[in-house]
Design a protein around this motif. Structure first.
Motif: not given
Length: 360
Positions: A55-77
């Motif tokens: 029942a927490r689609r917004n929260i799960t999507a936000l957590v997934t996106l934050v993990l993407c930023v931490v694991l991919v976006v920040i290291p690439v930058l």
């Protein structure tokens, strides 16, 4: 008659509006593509989170996106920033005369007389080749300097595109299933075909991006590590260059470590040159020969030569994004023809059988 005319007029306007909308979105194709890629790659993670908190689609999507930023976006930058910084520093050394690329070519030519005789046999002007190498290195340095200046001047545009990518990725991760179902309902290709094509898109996107990036990061890290161990200047710069070049199958990082090993032989550093050559062949090269077919070729179900040519074509047409777009287009091309051969060949085979049965 009038109803058919209305229908055709509506379809014509639909195509026209769609084309105009595509041109409207053209400046944002890269953020849109990478948002789609991120959502496809991280969708399984979001699906697992949804199983725990349905029942927490917004929260799960936000957590997934934050993990993407931490694991991919920040290291690439971080790696890209360090790469540009070291590249600009090297270019400044070339301009100031601290680094003379032509001297490296001269040392290799004097150390290996066979190279001169081989060049004479094939009418290759080594002096001209030396000048071209210097110009290429200088041009690469100028390009990096201009790109660094452009990024500095267009910082707002860069972060705007990054923000748009992450913003769109959030909704694609959250509402991906509903959007795919809507597209399947809207497109006039047949639901079964559309599901097959969307499945192929997701499969190839995961394989090319995850597989190629994993191979690139592994080869770049190994190349930078051995350069650092051997005391070769700029290990981070050359590691990133090898990572970028390793996106090209069958060529890759060898364009860097092989000439460097030859140069080390030329200047008399036989031990370092041998270590680098053996490490390049049996470690860096083995990563490409083992990981790439497993991670990319197997999942895309494309032959290695198709992956190679589609990657090169994608890089030529779309820049760095092309390493993912090229194999994706090739896989969709193959999927369309497989559907065509399966369905239309079956129809042609059924037609003679039906005619024979009717004659009886």
């Amino acid at each position: 008659m009038y109803a058919k005319l209305e229908q055709r007029a509506f379809l014509a306007m639909l195509v026209l509006v769609s084309i105009v909308f595509a041109f409207l979105m053209q400046p944002f194709w890269a953020p849109i593509f990478w948002a789609c890629a991120i959502s496809v790659i991280f969708y399984p993670l979001n699906k697992r989170l949804l199983q725990r908190w349905p029942a927490r689609r917004n929260i799960t999507a936000l957590v997934t996106l934050v993990l993407c930023v931490v694991l991919v976006v920040i290291p690439v930058l971080g790696v890209a920033t360090s790469f540009v910084t070291e590249g600009v520093a090297l270019f400044q050394k070339v301009q100031s005369g601290q680094v003379d690329p032509s001297s490296y070519v001269d040392k290799i030519r004097h150390a290996f007389p066979a190279v001169q005789s081989l060049a004479d046999r094939f009418d290759v002007d080594l002096d001209n080749l030396k000048q071209q190498a210097v110009q290429a290195l200088t041009g690469a340095g100028q390009f990096l300097a201009k790109r660094a200046l452009a990024v500095g001047q267009n910082t707002f545009q860069f972060f705007l595109n990054l923000g748009l990518m992450l913003y769109l990725a959030f909704f694609l991760i959250r509402d991906g299933d509903a959007m795919v179902a809507m597209l399947i309902r809207a497109l006039p290709l047949g639901d079964e075909r559309e599901r097959l094509l969307f499945s192929k898109f997701a499969e190839v996107t995961r394989a090319t991006i995850k597989g190629n990036l994993l191979v690139a990061m592994t080869q770049g890290a190994l190349g930078g590590l051995i350069f650092w161990i051997l005391g070769i200047p700029g290990p981070l710069l050359w590691g990133v260059v090898m990572a970028v070049l390793s996106l090209i199958p069958a060529v890759g990082a060898g364009l860097i470590w092989l000439p460097v090993s030859l140069y080390l032989y030329a200047v008399g550093d036989v031990m370092e040159a041998t270590v680098l050559l053996l490490f390049g062949v049996f470690v860096i090269g083995l990563v490409d020969n083992i990981l790439r077919p497993v991670l990319v070729g197997r999942d895309t179900k494309l032959p290695d030569y198709v992956v190679l040519f589609s990657t090169l074509g994608g890089l030529a047409m779309f820049g760095i994004t092309g390493f993912a777009v090229g194999p994706l287009l090739a896989a969709l091309f193959v999927a369309f023809w497989q559907i065509f051969m399966r369905e239309f060949s079956d129809e042609e085979n059924r037609a003679p059988a039906l005619s024979e049965s009717s004659d009886e």
